[in-house]
Scaffold this motif. Structure first.
Motif, short mmCIF file in Angstrom:
data_model
loop_
_atom_site.label_atom_id
_atom_site.label_comp_id
_atom_site.label_asym_id
_atom_site.label_seq_id
_atom_site.Cartn_x
_atom_site.Cartn_y
_atom_site.Cartn_z
N GLU A 147 34.24 45.15 43.87
CA GLU A 147 35.35 45.64 43.06
C GLU A 147 35.65 47.13 43.29
O GLU A 147 36.81 47.49 43.48
N PRO A 148 34.62 47.99 43.32
CA PRO A 148 34.95 49.40 43.55
C PRO A 148 35.65 49.64 44.89
O PRO A 148 36.58 50.44 44.97
N SER A 149 35.23 48.93 45.93
CA SER A 149 35.85 49.16 47.24
C SER A 149 37.23 48.54 47.32
O SER A 149 38.05 48.95 48.14
N HIS A 183 39.77 48.73 45.48
CA HIS A 183 40.86 49.67 45.24
C HIS A 183 41.24 50.44 46.50
O HIS A 183 42.39 50.78 46.70
N ARG A 190 37.18 57.76 39.29
CA ARG A 190 38.04 57.77 40.47
C ARG A 190 39.27 56.94 40.22
O ARG A 190 39.19 55.87 39.62
N ARG A 244 38.38 54.07 37.70
CA ARG A 244 37.10 53.38 37.70
C ARG A 244 36.00 54.39 37.46
O ARG A 244 36.03 55.46 38.06
N LEU A 265 31.99 55.35 37.67
CA LEU A 265 30.85 55.01 38.52
C LEU A 265 29.71 55.94 38.13
O LEU A 265 29.90 57.14 38.01
N HIS A 325 28.66 54.21 45.70
CA HIS A 325 28.13 52.93 45.24
C HIS A 325 27.40 53.12 43.92
O HIS A 325 26.71 54.12 43.76
N GLU A 326 27.57 52.17 43.03
CA GLU A 326 26.91 52.21 41.74
C GLU A 326 25.41 52.46 41.93
O GLU A 326 24.74 51.75 42.68
#
Ligand SMILES: [Zn+2]
Ligand SMILES: [Zn+2]
Length: 752
Positions: A511-513, A515, A587, A613, A615, A687-688
């Motif tokens: 999910e983070p990537s 975007h 971000r 988002r 993180l 990354h988390e």
């Protein structure tokens, strides 16, 4: 033990010998590799040895159900991947008891692939494996094989949790390769904020390919995307047909020296890249064009000009497409080997499945990311110990700029280390659950899983995932614990990338990537093929894409805010202070930039509407006291712009020290940060929980920031360009930036 030496230096033999000996001795061997394809290759090699006592078998997702029982009960050499070990073997260890009881050796091949978040997961899977082995009373030797990297022993220890010996001396024989580092010239085109645009690596690759083919040199050009490979091939063919036309027009008269337009950059400052694009004399014995000339003479006598060898030249260049059938691939290999095909432009997809070693020259359009990939690609050149040529063509980013000006970074001692962070609680937690499901955890296991284990266990108990009883920690839920760890993803719900027309699932993105990689309008690359994202539906978790070959690339741009949660370590750096610690990053991807592939021209910035988002991750940051900055401010430098420029370039350079991609990390810079009260530049893991990249930056800060300064200073542009301080992912549109200020700021920081 870890063996860390070059491509084709005999690493497989080094582990095969003791591994086969273990089998002959009644033991078993577990062989791990990142991909199924490599395991299949190894199996073939093992079977060719024809040793009856070695009962080798692959055990992966493709192994038929009816064969699995046989493998578990009878195979003594099992080839698998970390995914299968995690989901299929460790949770069912009881069925493998006789295999584990006799396990003598675990081979971890191509282990440089285990980096970042994926590598951290693999590290925890190996710890689970070690625990299962001791349950069955075996203590296997771990033998790791890796491409060259710096500090391989330290990496291997992090990966396995065991003390490691390292073998790094490569004494294998090979021919010599002339390596050229090539920096394309700045053009008249103007990009963002009026910055000069450099000629693209693909345009230069096409010229060089045409020149080499004219000189009868068998050449492979590595290009990032299939679309790019096709552009290179088409453009090389067009140049060759121009040459063929002018030559047939002059048929009978002395042949003009073939020279493709603008292949020689004028006014080059760097001797390493100023070599003529025409072949070094060594490769063809002093007469670069002899072979082709003879061919002309022969055919000019017997054939009309239209059918002579020159007219056929363009057809001797092709592009390799992903998804060729095995048959087509063999044809292509044959054509290259016989010389009827002289030039091939390809993506890295070629690394899986085509055997075209033994060429004369290799062109590499853009830094392939790691030295391991660079040597693997360059290693395709060099027939039977003959000399070869390899050319690395720089793209317009700070790392490529640095490398073409600093050959010692490539040819000296490796600076790039394989980085991972097994202690990341987001990685460790799910594996503790999986381990508890395999065999309940006890106090004795805490050491195996690292220093943060006790804390993470407390968290898992309070989340209700594990139960604490006097005998230890238990998994008591009905679902499979292994489902908690998404070892190839970065955590969070994955976004499925689906082809709209066919419903075919191409892959998934965390999910983070999502975007940044599959936003609406993005060009998405999958195994060298390009797709256009029609829509990104975050709620449904789907990105719909269609097969398309736009002539531009897209770059998502984000704005970032960062707050310091805790500084874990710090020490003085020159006149400033360096920190490593926990941060919270917010971000938001706000737009994306479109840039034409072949020319690098800017096609505009399209706005996007995506939610911010948050993180929690780790960062490295440096600060400078205000007193050190007054001189710079007095001289008229823009401190905010200087810090911003230094941040961009340092993000570009970190991959040289930590095996990451510029997209795995992010940064924030400010003249005055609320948490530090000072001018601060942050670089964080995208990354988390962190992936180890920022930590590596902290460990190598002085070298890293010195290289950053060098990259900025060696770019010949005046006020900043994409090769030095402009970043394609800057959410502030590369404003403000102060190139000279950044050099001065880094000088101040580094105390020089
Ligand atoms: Zn520049
Ligand atoms: Zn920026």
């Amino acid at each position: 033990m870890i063996i860390s030496t070059g491509t084709a230096s005999g690493k497989s033999l080094a582990y095969l010998t003791p591994a086969v000996a273990s089998c002959l001795d009644g033991g078993t061997v577990l062989y791990l590799t990142p991909t199924k394809a490599l395991a299949a290759d190894q199996l073939r090699a093992l079977r060719e040895l024809r040793i009856a006592q070695v009962r080798a078998a692959c055990f992966d997702g493709d192994t038929p159900f009816e064969e699995r029982t046989w493998v578990r009960q009878h195979a003594n050499y099992v080839l698998t991947n970390p995914d299968m070990l995690h989901r299929g073997i460790l949770p069912r260890h009881a069925q493998w008891s006789s295999f584990f009881r006799r396990l003598r050796m675990v081979v971890v091949d191509e282990c440089h692939g285990y980096r970042g978040v994926f590598g951290s997961h693999v590290a925890q899977i190996l710890r689970r494996l070690r625990r299962i082995c001791s349950r069955y009373g075996s203590r296997p030797v771990f033998m790791l094989a890796s491409a060259t990297a710096s500090e391989p022993g330290a990496f291997a220890k992090r990966l396995t949790g065991l003390e490691m010996d390292e073998v790094t001396v490569d004494a294998s024989p090979r021919g010599s390769t002339t390596f050229a580092l090539w920096e394309p010239p700045l053009t008249e085109l103007r990009g963002e904020r009026g910055a000069p645009v450099r000629r693209t690596a693909t345009a230069e690759a096409a010229d060089l390919l045409a020149d080499l083919v004219l000189a009868d040199v068998r050449t492979l050009a590595f290009v990032r995307s299939r679309r790019g490979a096709e552009t290179v091939s088409l453009s090389a063919r067009a140049k060759l047909s121009d040459v063929a036309f002018s030559l047939s027009a002059h048929s009978g008269s002395p042949r003009p020296r073939p020279h493709t337009a603008s292949a020689t950059p004028a006014g080059h400052p760097d001797p390493a890249s100023a070599t003529s694009p025409h072949l070094p004399a060594s490769t063809t014995g002093g007469e670069p064009h002899r072979a082709v000339t003879q061919q002309t003479t022969a055919s000019a006598v017997s054939d009309p000009p239209s059918a002579n060898g020159w007219a056929d030249l363009p057809n001797r260049v092709a592009a390799y497409r992903a998804g060729y059938l095995a048959e087509d691939r063999r044809l292509l290999e044959g054509a290259l080997r016989s010389g009827s095909l002289l030039g091939l432009a390809t993506t890295n997809a070629l690394e899986l499945g085509v055997d075209v070693s033994g060429l004369d020259a290799v062109l590499i359009a853009g830094w392939p990311g790691t030295r391991a990939s660079l040597w693997q690609q360059a290693g395709r050149a060099g027939r039977e110990g003959q000399d070869a040529l390899a050319v690395l063509i720089a793209r317009d980013d700070p790392l490529d700029t640095y490398l073409v000006h600093h050959p010692e970074a490539l040819f000296g001692r490796p600076v790039e280390a394989i980085v991972l962070d097994p202690d990341n609680p987001y990685v460790l937690g799910p594996h503790l659950c999986a381990a508890a499901a395999e065999i309940p955890l006890t106090e004795d296991d805490l050491d195996t899983f690292g220093p943060t284990t006790a804390d993470v266990l407390d968290g898992l108990v309070s989340q209700g995932l594990l139960r604490r009883r006097p005998a230890g920690w238990f998994w008591t839920r009905r679902e499979r614990a292994t489902d908690l760890a998404d070892i190839r993803g970065g955590g969070g719900a994955p976004i499925q990338v689906v082809e709209a027309a066919t419903g075919r699932l191409l892959g998934s993105v965390d999910e983070p990537s999502a975007h940044t990689t599959v936003h609406t309008g993005a060009v998405y690359l999958h195994q060298g093929e390009s797709f256009l994202v029609e829509t990104l539906d975050l709620e449904a978790g789907v990105a719909l894409v269609s097969d398309a070959e736009p002539d531009y690339a897209t770059f998502a741009r984000d704005v970032t805010e960062i707050s310091v949660l805790e500084s874990l370590r710090s020490h003085p750096l020159g006149r400033g202070l360096l920190h490593f610690g926990e941060v919270e990053v917010t971000r938001q991807v706000v737009s994306y930039l479109k840039r034409r592939l072949h020319s690098g021209e800017m096609l505009g910035d399209e706005p996007l509407d995506l939610p911010p988002r948050t993180l929690r991750t780790r960062a490295v940051w440096w600060t400078l006291p205000a007193a050190e900055l007054t001189a710079l401010a007095d001289e008229g430098f823009d401190l905010g712009g200087a810090a911003h420029a230094a941040e961009h370039a340092s993000i570009g350079l970190l991959p040289l020290f930590a095996t990451c991609d510029r997209w795995d990390i992010g940064g924030v810079s400010t003249e005055l940060h609320a948490d530090t009260g000072l001018l601060t530049v942050f670089v964080y893991d995208g990354h988390e929980g962190g992936a180890g990249f920022a930590e590596r930056g902290y460990a190598r800060a002085s070298d890293w920031l010195t290289a950053t300064r060098e990259a900025i200073a060696s770019c010949e542009c005046e006020r900043g360009c994409p090769s030095c301080i402009q970043s394609p992912k800057c959410g502030n549109g590369n404003e403000p930036l102060d190139k000279q200020g950044a050099i001065r700021l880094l000088d101040t920081l580094l105390g020089s």
